[in-house]
Motif scaffolding. Structure first.
Motif, PDB file in Angstrom:
ATOM      1  N   MET A  16      70.698  52.582 -35.333  1.00 32.39           N
ATOM      2  CA  MET A  16      70.430  51.149 -35.700  1.00 32.39           C
ATOM      3  C   MET A  16      71.935  51.624 -36.849  1.00 32.39           C
ATOM      4  O   MET A  16      72.422  52.290 -37.299  1.00 32.39           O
ATOM      5  CB  MET A  16      69.470  51.102 -36.719  1.00 32.39           C
ATOM      6  CG  MET A  16      68.266  50.893 -35.557  1.00 32.39           C
ATOM      7  SD  MET A  16      66.860  51.138 -37.698  1.00 32.39           S
ATOM      8  CE  MET A  16      67.122  49.381 -38.069  1.00 32.39           C
ATOM      9  N   LEU A 270      63.478  44.018 -35.443  1.00 37.65           N
ATOM     10  CA  LEU A 270      64.268  45.196 -35.383  1.00 37.65           C
ATOM     11  C   LEU A 270      64.350  45.807 -34.028  1.00 37.65           C
ATOM     12  O   LEU A 270      64.829  46.637 -33.100  1.00 37.65           O
ATOM     13  CB  LEU A 270      65.043  45.882 -36.447  1.00 37.65           C
ATOM     14  CG  LEU A 270      65.282  45.051 -37.617  1.00 37.65           C
ATOM     15  CD1 LEU A 270      65.254  45.651 -38.909  1.00 37.65           C
ATOM     16  CD2 LEU A 270      67.056  44.812 -37.392  1.00 37.65           C
ATOM     17  N   ILE A 274      65.566  47.467 -29.626  1.00 34.65           N
ATOM     18  CA  ILE A 274      65.809  49.145 -30.677  1.00 34.65           C
ATOM     19  C   ILE A 274      65.381  49.131 -28.980  1.00 34.65           C
ATOM     20  O   ILE A 274      65.944  50.482 -28.315  1.00 34.65           O
ATOM     21  CB  ILE A 274      66.035  50.104 -31.463  1.00 34.65           C
ATOM     22  CG1 ILE A 274      64.970  49.703 -32.196  1.00 34.65           C
ATOM     23  CG2 ILE A 274      67.715  49.068 -32.445  1.00 34.65           C
ATOM     24  CD1 ILE A 274      64.960  50.928 -33.362  1.00 34.65           C
ATOM     25  N   THR A 281      73.664  49.815 -30.554  1.00 34.82           N
ATOM     26  CA  THR A 281      73.263  49.862 -31.620  1.00 34.82           C
ATOM     27  C   THR A 281      72.896  48.149 -32.429  1.00 34.82           C
ATOM     28  O   THR A 281      73.282  47.190 -31.521  1.00 34.82           O
ATOM     29  CB  THR A 281      73.978  50.502 -32.710  1.00 34.82           C
ATOM     30  OG1 THR A 281      74.139  50.524 -33.780  1.00 34.82           O
ATOM     31  CG2 THR A 281      75.655  49.845 -32.269  1.00 34.82           C
ATOM     32  N   THR A 284      72.737  45.975 -39.070  1.00 32.29           N
ATOM     33  CA  THR A 284      72.015  45.177 -39.928  1.00 32.29           C
ATOM     34  C   THR A 284      72.658  45.055 -40.846  1.00 32.29           C
ATOM     35  O   THR A 284      74.505  45.409 -41.369  1.00 32.29           O
ATOM     36  CB  THR A 284      71.354  46.313 -40.300  1.00 32.29           C
ATOM     37  OG1 THR A 284      71.391  47.359 -41.189  1.00 32.29           O
ATOM     38  CG2 THR A 284      70.002  46.833 -38.653  1.00 32.29           C
ATOM     39  N   ASN A 295      64.699  47.965 -43.750  1.00 34.68           N
ATOM     40  CA  ASN A 295      65.578  47.513 -42.304  1.00 34.68           C
ATOM     41  C   ASN A 295      65.498  48.736 -41.397  1.00 34.68           C
ATOM     42  O   ASN A 295      64.824  49.077 -40.302  1.00 34.68           O
ATOM     43  CB  ASN A 295      66.757  47.168 -41.925  1.00 34.68           C
ATOM     44  CG  ASN A 295      66.729  45.813 -42.482  1.00 34.68           C
ATOM     45  OD1 ASN A 295      65.835  44.839 -42.546  1.00 34.68           O
ATOM     46  ND2 ASN A 295      67.992  45.590 -43.295  1.00 34.68           N
TER      47      ASN A 295
END
Length: 322
Positions: A16, A270, A274, A281, A284, A295
């Protein structure tokens, strides 16, 4: 936080990451930029994404004021070159603009080099061979470590690889495509041969479909929401067939799955991204520290996405490319 290899490189990138599009310079001042970046870093984020065109360069300037607080070796910083100004050679990915645009970005970011530099869009006025030569020059002269593309078609990326191989030039490492539950054709279908043949890395953007996948539009468009402030984003989503009543209804159903997992809709969206091994990646964005915290919890939700849960999600989405 899990750290993935970016494509076939040895670079370890947080699953992330944190980007500045639409927030730095539009919604966040220096202090809020500092607060949100610090929160992301404290959660293990090491990749911070930017571009020369974001807020006409102000986004890079704001990030540059904050980056010097960190040890450079702990960070992966990017810029993207295409929209640099109004002059005849300030737009595109010609060799001239790649070099001058990168110089200007580095000044704003207050850095000697960026880790990643992208061609922000394909340029119909510049031969791909010239662009590959230009990117090779940036890397060999220490202005960037790796180069990639953003929103290129697979055929264009394939051509770049072939040119690099034929001319003994440095090939691209990554692509930055839009990818979310409603926009998935490229990552889930078109790019698969590139993943298999070249080990192409991906730094995906728009994971929440401009807020649609947070559930905030389930009952209409709230005031001060992204779609109410940025008409061009709403138009883009409508043209893509993303902002539709059908998709809003799908989000309502997906929200029930999120609740069963003790997650928010945003965290589910999210985590779904992932979970994909072809995603290096997911970038965000956030306009507050609280959003960053929410997040980042998606990394914990990822392990809850069992095969059964993924099947339930796919049955609701009903849009998996064949």
């Amino acid at each position: 936080m899990q750290y993935n290899k970016l494509g076939k490189s040895g670079l370890k990138i947080s699953e992330m990451s944190f980007g500045s599009w639409l927030t730095f310079g539009n919604q966040l001042d220096v202090q809020k930029v500092k607060d949100t970046m610090r929160e992301a870093f404290n959660h293990g984020v090491n990749f911070f994404d930017n571009a020369e065109g974001y807020a006409n360069g102000l986004s890079e300037s704001l990030m540059g004021m904050v980056l010097k607080e960190y040890r450079r070796t702990d960070l992966i910083v990017s810029t993207k070159i295409f929209w640099g100004g109004n002059g005849p050679n300030d737009t595109g990915v010609s060799r001239k603009h790649l070099l001058e645009g990168t110089w200007n970005s580095l000044k704003r970011l207050q850095l000697d080099y960026v880790d990643l530099v992208y061609c922000h869009r394909p340029d119909p006025d510049t031969p791909i061979e010239e662009t590959v030569y230009g990117m090779d020059y940036l890397i060999r002269n220490g202005l960037a470590m790796y180069w990639g593309t953003s929103e290129w078609e697979p055929e264009q990326i394939e051509e770049a690889y072939k040119i690099a191989d034929k001319r003994n030039l440095i090939a691209p490492t990554m692509e930055q495509p839009q990818y979310n539950m409603f926009v998935r054709e490229k990552v889930d279908k078109k790019f698969v041969p590139l993943f298999e043949k070249y080990g192409l890395g991906t730094t995906t953007w728009s994971p929440l479909a401009s807020g649609l996948l947070t559930g905030k539009y389930n009952d209409g468009i709230p005031e001060n929401s992204r779609l109410s402030r940025f008409s061009r984003i709403k138009k883009m989503m409508e043209e893509q067939g993303v902002f539709t009543e059908e998709n809003i209804e799908k989000v309502r159903k997906l929200t029930k799955i999120a609740k069963d997992l003790d997650a928010t809709m945003a965290q589910l969206a999210l985590a779904w991204i992932i979970k994909n091994p072809n995603v290096s990646t997911v970038i965000t964005g956030a306009s507050s520290v609280e959003q960053v915290k929410e997040n980042m919890k998606a990394a914990e939700i990822k392990d809850k996405l069992t095969d059964d849960v993924m099947d339930k999600i796919e049955s609701i989405l009903d849009n998996k490319p064949e």
